[in-house]
Motif scaffolding. Structure first.
Motif, PDB file in Angstrom:
ATOM      1  N   TRP A 598       0.843  -1.195   0.000  1.00  0.00           N
ATOM      2  CA  TRP A 598       0.000   0.000   0.000  1.00  0.00           C
ATOM      3  C   TRP A 598       0.879   1.247   0.000  1.00  0.00           C
ATOM      4  CZ3 TRP A 598      -5.209  -0.005  -0.599  1.00  0.00           C
ATOM      5  CH2 TRP A 598      -5.847  -1.251  -0.479  1.00  0.00           C
ATOM      6  N   HIS A 599       0.525   2.225  -0.856  1.00  0.00           N
ATOM      7  CA  HIS A 599       1.294   3.460  -1.010  1.00  0.00           C
ATOM      8  C   HIS A 599       0.418   4.651  -0.627  1.00  0.00           C
ATOM      9  CE1 HIS A 599       4.543   1.419  -3.243  1.00  0.00           C
ATOM     10  NE2 HIS A 599       3.554   0.717  -3.813  1.00  0.00           N
ATOM     11  N   TYR A 600       1.101   5.694  -0.158  1.00  0.00           N
ATOM     12  CA  TYR A 600       0.401   6.945   0.164  1.00  0.00           C
ATOM     13  C   TYR A 600      -0.057   7.613  -1.130  1.00  0.00           C
ATOM     14  CZ  TYR A 600      -0.201  11.815   1.657  1.00  0.00           C
ATOM     15  OH  TYR A 600      -0.682  13.086   1.894  1.00  0.00           O
ATOM     16  N   GLN A 601      -1.360   8.052  -1.137  1.00  0.00           N
ATOM     17  CA  GLN A 601      -1.888   8.752  -2.310  1.00  0.00           C
ATOM     18  C   GLN A 601      -2.075  10.234  -2.019  1.00  0.00           C
ATOM     19  OE1 GLN A 601      -2.809   7.537  -5.372  1.00  0.00           O
ATOM     20  NE2 GLN A 601      -3.908   9.301  -6.201  1.00  0.00           N
ATOM     21  N   THR A 602      -2.862  10.543  -1.010  1.00  0.00           N
ATOM     22  CA  THR A 602      -3.111  11.935  -0.637  1.00  0.00           C
ATOM     23  C   THR A 602      -3.797  11.947   0.719  1.00  0.00           C
ATOM     24  OG1 THR A 602      -4.068  14.043  -1.365  1.00  0.00           O
ATOM     25  CG2 THR A 602      -5.399  12.078  -1.707  1.00  0.00           C
ATOM     26  N   GLU A 603      -4.054  13.144   1.248  1.00  0.00           N
ATOM     27  CA  GLU A 603      -4.853  13.276   2.461  1.00  0.00           C
ATOM     28  C   GLU A 603      -5.701  14.531   2.367  1.00  0.00           C
ATOM     29  OE1 GLU A 603      -1.062  13.660   4.923  1.00  0.00           O
ATOM     30  OE2 GLU A 603      -2.443  14.892   6.060  1.00  0.00           O
ATOM     31  N   VAL A 604      -6.858  14.480   3.078  1.00  0.00           N
ATOM     32  CA  VAL A 604      -7.823  15.582   3.023  1.00  0.00           C
ATOM     33  C   VAL A 604      -8.207  15.951   4.446  1.00  0.00           C
ATOM     34  CG1 VAL A 604      -8.696  14.897   0.769  1.00  0.00           C
ATOM     35  CG2 VAL A 604      -9.748  13.963   2.828  1.00  0.00           C
ATOM     36  N   PRO A 605      -8.787  17.163   4.677  1.00  0.00           N
ATOM     37  CA  PRO A 605      -9.200  17.560   6.032  1.00  0.00           C
ATOM     38  C   PRO A 605     -10.236  16.602   6.608  1.00  0.00           C
ATOM     39  CG  PRO A 605      -9.145  19.444   4.553  1.00  0.00           C
ATOM     40  CD  PRO A 605      -8.961  18.242   3.698  1.00  0.00           C
ATOM     41  N   GLY A 606     -10.367  16.609   7.944  1.00  0.00           N
ATOM     42  CA  GLY A 606     -11.274  15.699   8.625  1.00  0.00           C
ATOM     43  C   GLY A 606     -12.740  15.987   8.374  1.00  0.00           C
ATOM     44  N   THR A 607     -13.052  17.147   7.821  1.00  0.00           N
ATOM     45  CA  THR A 607     -14.454  17.477   7.526  1.00  0.00           C
ATOM     46  C   THR A 607     -14.882  17.002   6.149  1.00  0.00           C
ATOM     47  OG1 THR A 607     -13.729  19.641   6.713  1.00  0.00           O
ATOM     48  CG2 THR A 607     -14.370  19.477   9.040  1.00  0.00           C
ATOM     49  N   GLN A 608     -13.981  16.469   5.364  1.00  0.00           N
ATOM     50  CA  GLN A 608     -14.249  16.078   3.976  1.00  0.00           C
ATOM     51  C   GLN A 608     -14.367  14.561   3.891  1.00  0.00           C
ATOM     52  OE1 GLN A 608     -11.685  18.057   1.194  1.00  0.00           O
ATOM     53  NE2 GLN A 608     -11.971  16.504  -0.408  1.00  0.00           N
ATOM     54  N   THR A 609     -15.398  14.072   3.142  1.00  0.00           N
ATOM     55  CA  THR A 609     -15.600  12.614   3.009  1.00  0.00           C
ATOM     56  C   THR A 609     -15.600  12.163   1.557  1.00  0.00           C
ATOM     57  OG1 THR A 609     -18.003  12.919   3.041  1.00  0.00           O
ATOM     58  CG2 THR A 609     -16.897  12.453   5.159  1.00  0.00           C
ATOM     59  N   THR A 610     -15.266  13.067   0.625  1.00  0.00           N
ATOM     60  CA  THR A 610     -15.110  12.682  -0.791  1.00  0.00           C
ATOM     61  C   THR A 610     -13.860  13.352  -1.324  1.00  0.00           C
ATOM     62  OG1 THR A 610     -16.439  14.550  -1.570  1.00  0.00           O
ATOM     63  CG2 THR A 610     -17.596  12.466  -1.144  1.00  0.00           C
ATOM     64  N   VAL A 611     -13.250  12.724  -2.350  1.00  0.00           N
ATOM     65  CA  VAL A 611     -12.055  13.299  -2.952  1.00  0.00           C
ATOM     66  C   VAL A 611     -11.931  12.774  -4.369  1.00  0.00           C
ATOM     67  CG1 VAL A 611     -10.550  11.423  -2.120  1.00  0.00           C
ATOM     68  CG2 VAL A 611      -9.568  13.644  -2.661  1.00  0.00           C
ATOM     69  N   GLN A 612     -11.436  13.642  -5.267  1.00  0.00           N
ATOM     70  CA  GLN A 612     -11.126  13.222  -6.634  1.00  0.00           C
ATOM     71  C   GLN A 612      -9.641  12.864  -6.685  1.00  0.00           C
ATOM     72  OE1 GLN A 612     -10.961  16.003 -10.106  1.00  0.00           O
ATOM     73  NE2 GLN A 612     -12.661  14.713 -10.900  1.00  0.00           N
ATOM     74  N   LEU A 613      -9.325  11.644  -7.113  1.00  0.00           N
ATOM     75  CA  LEU A 613      -7.964  11.134  -7.115  1.00  0.00           C
ATOM     76  C   LEU A 613      -7.408  11.112  -8.523  1.00  0.00           C
ATOM     77  CD1 LEU A 613      -8.484   8.100  -4.708  1.00  0.00           C
ATOM     78  CD2 LEU A 613      -7.648  10.399  -4.131  1.00  0.00           C
TER      79      LEU A 613
END
Length: 1140
Positions: A598-613
């Motif tokens: 498993w590799h690191y992809q990205t991280e988002v704030p704790g208030t966010q539950t969706t992300v475009q990768l």
């Protein structure tokens, strides 16, 4: 003879005989300027002849008589080394009674029954031929008095009177040398060995003195149980009469050896090379001394000067050749020969008549940069004949520099001790002689010093808080500073909590391990400054007991919006457990290239539950999410569904492209290969291209497989190259890569630094200067210079030791450095080498320098012995590090009363050649404290202290004093340490004199090793101990000490365990019948103890005990403890155990 060399090689490996080359050889080197000759070289083949056969009769000796076993080894070249061993190849033990003489014979001062054996074997070891010759075994039979009486009794009738005389003690008699006097001649500088071996019973003790003088300090040694006197580095002052005295309880005998020290020639002034210009005068001086006085003879170009071609400018006057108005044809090599019957000296001196106009060797317009208020050294290396005169000017039309603000060195260097801002500018060096004149300009720039105008301050911070240290600097605008932070003089921890800013250091979420000293270091190419501050971490105030925990993992992951290069990921957060979620970490798995990783992809704030990768081509993706709060990270979520992207040409090229040669003729191009998902498709390859920089060459390219290195061969040494690496796959090429500059391989530097100069600052510090080497000759990246320096010898001891070279590295193009930690009053050598990435260049010629005297270390020991009513004997050892010539010792002492108050201080000055002193007229039963140190001409060294007590009065009763009631501690002593060794154990016993209830310990280690002493504690106050678990056939050193008495130990004793013997006996302790027998004995003893205990309880007090109580000796009854005096019993015990 080797080509292009003066080396003559004699090879006898192919069947030649060494005897054919025996003789005297001399080398002559000749050119148009003259001829030089070498010393005579004598070649002699080594010889190791066999022992002559002889019939050896057994030696029958009566107990107590003396005996000499002759070795008489064969004469070899060089002479053999003699030693005595037995049939088991074990060295025969030697002692004051039995020892080997200088001639190899084995001497017995008196024989004992244990000397009986049949295998006294003398061995001769010829080191050069690596052979050992063995003499036939010698048999010795010692008849004791008891055995003689038994023999006589068996052969006489009952009426006969018989009986051999008992062993009688005898006065000493010298076995060697014979007679009362003898003579000895030794050469100056050699080792003088004088020997005296005596017979007698008891075994005599040998003592040496020099009539009318003292034995030389620091050069005198006693060997072979003081039977051999050894004086190293003898000189004419050591001539005289040396007396050896052998003494036992019945008398003494002495022998006088008259020693004469002769001397082979040695230099007072050796001739030196002369460089003269036409018309000049000069002299060659050749002065030598010796005993007898050597004769001086001169040669010119290897020919005696009397028959050499005449030179009107030359005149020979004994040990001097005078040259007047020389011409160029007067150039020649002259040899001086100083000889006497013990040897000769030969020296070559080149007289070079040369006419050369001045030349300046320092590069033109060389730039020097120094910090203000620091010294500046401007070089002007020159050459010419006659020797040019050097003048310095400042500015284009400046006048000649003079005055105290400048220092003019003989090598042409101009030194400005304190360079100021107005010292900057152009300096001109002018060299002139009668044949011409030349000048050279150098530039001097003065830079502002680097300063820390706001230093870090002491901080106290609560645990889990945040702290910041400031370090604001001011520096010269033309210098580039680098700021480094240290924690406790080491690098900062590799922790993301430490944030280093331009002018500060910030530590987030402080913990207890962050406590310590933080240092800010500012470096430029010319100077360095630092400042430190301490951080103290304290506990945070108590908080309510709220349970915090890591968040629960997210769940229900969903993929939407699938495109070729992007996808949308959504999830539902888990419980945050009383600590808000600060961020989500998204990781991915590539099931196509790295399944299970498993590799690191990205991280988002704790208030966010969706992300475009963002996605890469040719990757089979699956994703998982991890929630993070202040407590920590959650467990990963369950993986999402997989998504495979389409293939494409590479988007990027390899990173970290470098061109670095591994050999002088290659260029190694390396890069970091693309990872699997970066390939964007199958068939990943690389296009490697290179061309030489600054040369109009075309690119050379090659396509290689998925590797990380390509080697270009046949390149010039250390040449810059342009390099680029482009990725490609089955679908096409990546974008055009950027170019990087690399270099082909380095080679070792070609030349050594020149003009090496040493300036001795004090007895432990010196400064070394050198000229930098031209950059062309470095042939690589200049990394700096290495200074090798080592101690040749101590000027006070004149003894050589193992040479341990030390190395100091000075980074960059530095031309000077400091040599710290030198030993005072010593001779050193050093050389300098330039260093590049390949290694070190050749060394500069060795430079010799000497350190001045310093203060000595403390005396090696101070012992106080032989206490009497009013005197004490002091013995001491010279300092381990005299650091100069000792001038005297200073002894100070003062009494100590019962309340531990110090009395008046007395000071005594003692000559340096003394090693003992008897202090008289002291007070009886008084404790004294002594302070003792040594002096050189520089000053006094550190002192050593000791305390001792004079003994009580002759009546054996201490006179009471004010505050008496406590016995002063006795001066302790452990003596007569004896050992009895077996195969794996040894019995150690000793005698002790001192305070009661001492707790002893035994220390031991293998003799001759440097390992630490092993320590065994002795239970109770016994005076014996058994060492177990020893190695068979090994020599050990042992000593005994007492706990609580710092530094108090016995002298060392040496013993050897017996050889390991194979045993065929059965271990009795493992037999059943033996174990049963021991159990029965133990049961019987237990029954007897129970019966005794019952009878004792019935019988009460023993009558004997009552009689002892009723008739106790009144002479040993103690006085009452409250009368302030000592009991007679205690007093008597005190007297008997004092170390008289």
């Amino acid at each position: 003879m080797k080509p292009n060399s003066g080396t003559l090689v004699i090879n006898i490996m192919n069947g030649g005989k060494a005897e054919a080359y025996e003789g005297v050889y001399q080398c002559t080197a000749r050119n148009e300027r003259g001829a030089a000759i070498s010393n005579n070289i004598v070649i002699r083949p080594s010889r190791s002849p066999l022992w002559t056969k002889e019939k050896l009769e057994p030696n029958h000796v009566r107990e107590g008589d003396s005996l000499v076993l002759h070795c008489r080894p064969p004469v070899g070249l060089p002479p053999p080394i003699i030693f005595w061993m037995d049939n088991a190849f074990q060295r025969l033990p030697q002692s004051e009674r039995v020892s080997q003489g200088l001639n190899g014979d084995l001497y017995f001062s008196n024989v004992q029954p244990e000397d009986t054996r049949e295998d006294y074997i003398c061995y001769a070891r010829f080191n050069h031929t690596q052979t050992i010759q063995q003499k036939q075994p010698i048999s010795v039979k010692v008849f004791s008095m008891d055995s003689l009486n038994d023999t006589i009794a068996a052969n006489l009738s009952d009426t006969d009177i018989y009986g051999a005389k008992p062993v009688t003690e005898r006065q000493p008699v010298l076995l060697t040398p014979t007679g009362s006097t003898s003579t000895k001649v030794e050469l100056r500088g050699n080792v003088l060995l004088l020997e005296c071996i005596a017979a007698g019973l008891p075994t005599p003790v040998i003592r040496w003195i020099k009539e009318g003088g003292e034995l030389p300090a620091n050069r005198t040694f006693f060997e072979n149980f003081k039977k051999t006197l050894k004086i190293i580095d003898v000189s004419e002052a050591d001539s005289g009469n040396y007396k050896c005295i052998a003494r036992n309880t019945l008398g003494s005998v002495h022998h006088v050896i008259s020693v004469t020290v002769k001397a082979a020639p040695y230099w007072i002034t050796a001739p030196r090379n002369l460089v003269l210009s036409p018309g000049e005068d000069g002299t060659l001086i050749c002065r030598a001394n010796g005993n007898p006085k050597p004769s001086i003879s001169w040669l010119a170009n290897g020919v005696p000067i009397a028959i050499a071609p005449e030179d009107p400018s030359r005149k020979v006057d004994g040990d001097t050749i005078i040259f007047s108005h020389v011409q160029e044809r007067s150039s020649a090599v002259y040899q001086c020969n100083a000889s006497n019957e013990y040897g000769y000296l030969l020296a070559n001196a080149f007289v070079n008549v040369l006419a050369e106009p001045p030349r300046i060797l320092t590069p033109a317009n060389k730039l020097y940069q120094v910090i203000a208020d620091s010294p500046a050294l401007l070089d002007c290396a020159y050459f010419g004949s006659p020797k040019p005169e050097i003048e310095w000017f400042k500015g284009v039309k400046g006048s000649i520099l003079r005055g105290n603000e400048y220092i003019f060195h003989d090598n042409g260097t101009l030194e400005i001790p304190v360079a100021q801002k107005n010292s900057a500018g152009t300096y001109t060096c002018v060299a002139r002689n009668e044949l011409g004149k030349i000048q050279n300009d150098v530039q001097l720039e003065i830079k502002d010093p680097t300063m820390i105008i706001k230093q870090p301050e002491y901080k106290v911070i609560q645990r889990y808080g945040q702290v910041s240290f400031e370090c604001i600097i001011k520096h010269d605008s033309t210098l580039l500073p680098t700021v480094t932070w240290l924690k406790d003089n080491d690098e900062l921890p590799d922790d993301e909590r430490f944030l280093v800013g331009k002018d500060n250091l910030t530590i987030m979420n402080v913990t207890d391990k962050d406590d310590g000293t933080y240092t800010c270091i500012v470096n430029t190419t010319l100077d360095s400054v630092s400042a430190s501050a301490v951080l103290t971490v304290v506990a945070a105030p108590p908080t309510p007991a709220i349970i915090y925990a890591r968040p629960n993992p997210p769940f229900d992951l969903e993929l939407t919006g699938q495109l070729e290069r992007s996808i949308d990921l959504s999830w539902i957060p888990g419980d945050e457990n009383n600590s808000p979620i600060t961020n989500f970490v998204i990781e991915y798995e590539d099931a196509l290239h790295e399944p299970g990783v498993w590799h690191y992809q990205t991280e988002v704030p704790g208030t966010q539950t969706t992300v475009q990768l963002k996605l890469s081509p040719y990757v089979n993706y699956s994703f998982r999410v991890i929630a993070v709060n202040k407590i920590g990270r959650s467990q990963p979520s369950e993986p999402s569904e997989q998504y495979l992207t389409k293939s494409a040409s590479p988007d990027e090229n390899p990173a970290n492209v470098q061109g670095i040669g591994s050999e002088p003729d290659n260029l190694v191009i390396t890069w970091e290969p693309l990872k699997g998902f970066q390939s964007n498709g199958p068939g990943l390859q690389y296009k490697v291209s290179w061309r030489q920089k600054d040369v109009d060459d075309e690119w050379t390219s090659v396509i290689v497989a998925n590797v990380s290195k390509y080697i270009v061969s046949g390149t010039p040494t250390f040449v810059p190259y342009e390099v680029k690496v482009q990725a490609l796959n089955d679908l096409g090429y990546a974008p055009e890569p950027s170019e990087v500059i690399g270099h082909s391989g380095e080679d070792l530097p070609m030349v050594a630094p020149g003009n090496v100069q040493v300036h001795v600052i004090n007895s432990t510090l010196a400064k070394v200067h050198w000229d930098p080497v031209p950059l062309k000759t470095v042939r690589g990246h200049l990394q700096g210079y290495k200074v090798y320096y080592w101690k040749v010898q101590s000027l006070s001891r004149r003894s050589r030791r193992h040479i341990e070279k030390k190395i100091l590295t000075f980074r960059g193009n530095k031309t000077f450095g400091m040599l710290p930690g030198l030993e005072p009053y010593s001779s050193y050598k050093l050389n300098v080498r330039v260093v590049n990435g390949k290694g070190e260049g050749p060394a500069s010629p060795d430079k010799v320098f000497k350190t001045p005297e310093g203060v000595p270390s403390s005396p090696s020991f101070l012992k106080i012995t032989n206490p009497t009513l009013d005197s004490l004997t002091l013995e001491w050892g010279s300092p381990t590090h005299p650091n100069g010539v000792l001038t005297s010792y200073t002894l100070k002492f003062q009494p100590i009363n019962n309340t531990h108050e110090l009395g008046p201080l007395v000071e005594i000055r003692i000559p340096a050649n003394e090693s003992s002193l008897i202090l008289k007229n002291l007070n009886y039963s008084t404790r004294y404290k002594f302070y003792f140190n040594a002096q050189t001409s520089v000053g006094s060294g550190s002192q050593i202290t000791e305390e001792a007590v004079t003994i009580m009065d002759e009546a054996g009763i201490l006179r009471p004093a004010v505050g008496a009631g406590k016995v002063q501690p006795l001066y302790p002593r452990i003596r007569n340490v004896t050992t009895a060794a077996a195969e794996t154990y040894a019995n150690i016993s000793w005698e002790y004199e001192g305070p009661d209830h001492a707790n002893f310990y035994v220390e031991y280690r293998v003799a001759g090793s440097k390992e630490d002493w092993k320590k065994e504690i002795v239970n109770g106050s016994r005076s014996f101990f058994v060492l177990k678990g020893l190695t068979p056939g090994t020599a050990y050193k042992v000593r005994v000490g007492a706990e609580g008495l710092s530094g108090f130990r016995s002298s060392e004793d040496v013993f050897e365990t017996g050889p390991a013997m194979a045993s065929r006996q059965v271990d009795i302790a493992t037999q059943g019948w033996f174990i049963g027998l021991m159990c029965a004995v133990a049961l019987l003893i237990l029954i007897l103890l129970i019966v005794c205990f019952i009878r004792r309880n019935k019988g009460g007090k023993y009558p004997v005990k009552e009689k002892e109580d009723a008739h106790a000796d009144p002479e040993i009854q103690p006085m009452k403890e409250d009368d302030g005096t000592f009991g007679e019993y205690r007093l008597f015990s005190f007297v008997s155990s004092a170390p008289f």
